[in-house]
Scaffold this active site. Sequence first.
Site, PDB file in Angstrom:
ATOM      1  N   ASN A 144       6.673   3.131  -1.468  1.00 51.95           N
ATOM      2  CA  ASN A 144       5.721   2.584  -2.451  1.00 51.95           C
ATOM      3  C   ASN A 144       5.356   3.640  -3.488  1.00 51.95           C
ATOM      4  O   ASN A 144       5.344   3.389  -4.688  1.00 51.95           O
ATOM      5  CB  ASN A 144       4.434   2.117  -1.765  1.00 51.95           C
ATOM      6  N   ASP A 145       5.036   4.827  -2.988  1.00 56.39           N
ATOM      7  CA  ASP A 145       4.699   5.911  -3.915  1.00 56.39           C
ATOM      8  C   ASP A 145       5.942   6.565  -4.485  1.00 56.39           C
ATOM      9  O   ASP A 145       5.958   6.956  -5.650  1.00 56.39           O
ATOM     10  CB  ASP A 145       3.821   6.955  -3.206  1.00 56.39           C
ATOM     11  N   CYS A 169       8.528   3.550   5.680  1.00 55.50           N
ATOM     12  CA  CYS A 169       7.302   2.800   5.954  1.00 55.50           C
ATOM     13  C   CYS A 169       6.717   2.158   4.701  1.00 55.50           C
ATOM     14  O   CYS A 169       5.646   1.566   4.741  1.00 55.50           O
ATOM     15  CB  CYS A 169       6.261   3.664   6.654  1.00 55.50           C
ATOM     16  N   ARG A 208      -2.649   3.533   8.653  1.00 53.84           N
ATOM     17  CA  ARG A 208      -3.328   4.009   7.430  1.00 53.84           C
ATOM     18  C   ARG A 208      -4.818   4.198   7.723  1.00 53.84           C
ATOM     19  O   ARG A 208      -5.619   3.285   7.551  1.00 53.84           O
ATOM     20  CB  ARG A 208      -3.189   2.981   6.304  1.00 53.84           C
ATOM     21  N   ARG A 258       2.229   1.763  -9.622  1.00 52.57           N
ATOM     22  CA  ARG A 258       2.508   0.653  -8.703  1.00 52.57           C
ATOM     23  C   ARG A 258       1.504  -0.491  -8.858  1.00 52.57           C
ATOM     24  O   ARG A 258       1.720  -1.583  -8.339  1.00 52.57           O
ATOM     25  CB  ARG A 258       2.557   1.151  -7.248  1.00 52.57           C
ATOM     26  N   ARG A 289      -1.470   8.514  10.449  1.00 55.28           N
ATOM     27  CA  ARG A 289      -1.372   9.275   9.205  1.00 55.28           C
ATOM     28  C   ARG A 289      -2.753   9.807   8.850  1.00 55.28           C
ATOM     29  O   ARG A 289      -3.736   9.061   8.894  1.00 55.28           O
ATOM     30  CB  ARG A 289      -0.845   8.381   8.090  1.00 55.28           C
TER      31      ARG A 289
END
Length: 561
Positions: free
Chosen positions: A438-439, A486, A279, A449, A315
Amino acid sequence: MLDTELFRIPQRFIEPGSYPDEISRLLPALKQAAEEARENQRVVTEKVGEQYGGIFQAHALMIEDPGLRQEIEALIRDQGFTAEYAVSRVMRRRAKALESLNHAYLSARAADIFDLERRILRHLLGKRQEHLQKLKQPVILLAHDLTPSETAELDREHILAFATEVGGKTSHTAIMAGVLEIPAVVGLGRFITDVSGGDQVIVDGNKGLLILNPDVDTLAHYEEARRSFVRFEKGLAELRDLPAVTKDGVEIALLGNIEFPEEAEACLERGASGVGLYRTEFLYLGKREDPSEEEHFEAYSRVVTQMAGKPVVIRTLDLGADKFSSVTDPNNAEKNPFLGVRSIRLCLRNLKLFKTQMRAILRASALGDVRIMFPMISTLLELRQSKMILADVMEDLEDEGIAFNRKLPIGTMIEVPSAAIMADQLAREVDFFSLGTNDLIQYTLAADRNNENVASLYNAADPAVLRLIERVVKAAEQAHVAVNVCGEMSGEPIYTMLLVGMGLRQLSATPHNIPEIKKLIRSITVEEAKQVARQVMRMETARNITNYLREQTRRILPEAL
Ligand code: PEP
Ligand code: MG
């Protein structure tokens, strides 16, 4: 106990007989706080009118109330509390009383009381404010909220655990806690009015509990649980060099999620076979300006070199929403930043930023197995645009004679429902997918979230989310494109069997979760995982699915729960 200005309310007891000194500290602090409120009243009245100034007049009156002073003094005199602790106790008691009236307007006034508490403490502590960075003793941190940056800057030697009132379990604050290996519970709802600095508390990160003033039995139970957890972790460490292979011989790649170059080491220590998600937006932590190409390159090359030939998925910047949004556009705050110019959308509007990062990623690709991944792609056109920009940057580097891997694998995150729905098309244009659950969960269920009030909707086990995952895995299989997960889901043991059963052969998780997931993988067969997945896909509700998965996981590895 941490207030919103991030200072601690220190030590709770004073030397016997020294209470007059404490009182002589208290009185000027009360006086200054009241004067400050009066000054605010004057300025605010002048600027926006009397009715607003009146808020501060009420504050001043509350501080000047002799009843308040007497109550605080009594705690110092009779209980031997420090002035800070006594102020905090009394103010919290009053805030609690207001909250318990169950009256919307009056409950909201509790916030005023906290404001007053802060004001008085600020004067009381003066230069003695204890900032979190200067802790000398281990503490448990209790706060209303912590931002991802505040969490990232926590001193892990001294913060034993933390708990917050707001937030969700896949918020970046919670993710940072995992990275720093700090036990944490977020989104507990109101508890700050029930505690004061110095109270004894237990944070149970596994069950998501905060226990205030535990009794002797509870303490003994948790002491034992802690010891057995440490034993379990030690046992897991022995798995490091063993492969993540199911009992029937199918290998699952376990990769690490990282935010900082230093974490490459944690990946290796925990036996990760590469970095599945880097990230990079964390390069912005504590920065006011965009990092330079050299800064990007320096970070990436450190990771790639350390991973020594293992894959590293970098990313591109996922800035915006809750991640360092101050660097986006502070003058143009969005109403719905999670649905706004976040991530790839921001990069596509800021080509200089995007290209700078791409140059650094490409340069790092000459040093090892680097792969590039685009976040938050929601349409095919966005993916094509991003790839075109990458091709441009490749040409530039070629012209400049700079080395890079021309065949750099290109992947996309699948974390927006539209991308999952169109996965068959996207699959034709990339080398790999990475499911950002997560998203994907928050966008599928329209449940933020970070918002504890919708935490019951936000669930990886929701059938709608699972159907999207199933769809993506199928599309990837048909196009012979690798697919990874991920999101935090891949590091949670209850989903391991399900994900393997659904056909996933790559999982990327916070490094400290890897050994446990490996242990589970080594304890199952693909056949039984497939059966579990078949069963789950027939179920109707997240609750049934969660219960079933918990049962199945407990059957195989009870310690994991
Ligand atoms: C995700 O959304 O699942 C993901 C891995 O990305 P992030 O948590 O950084 O948004
Ligand atoms: Mg995401």
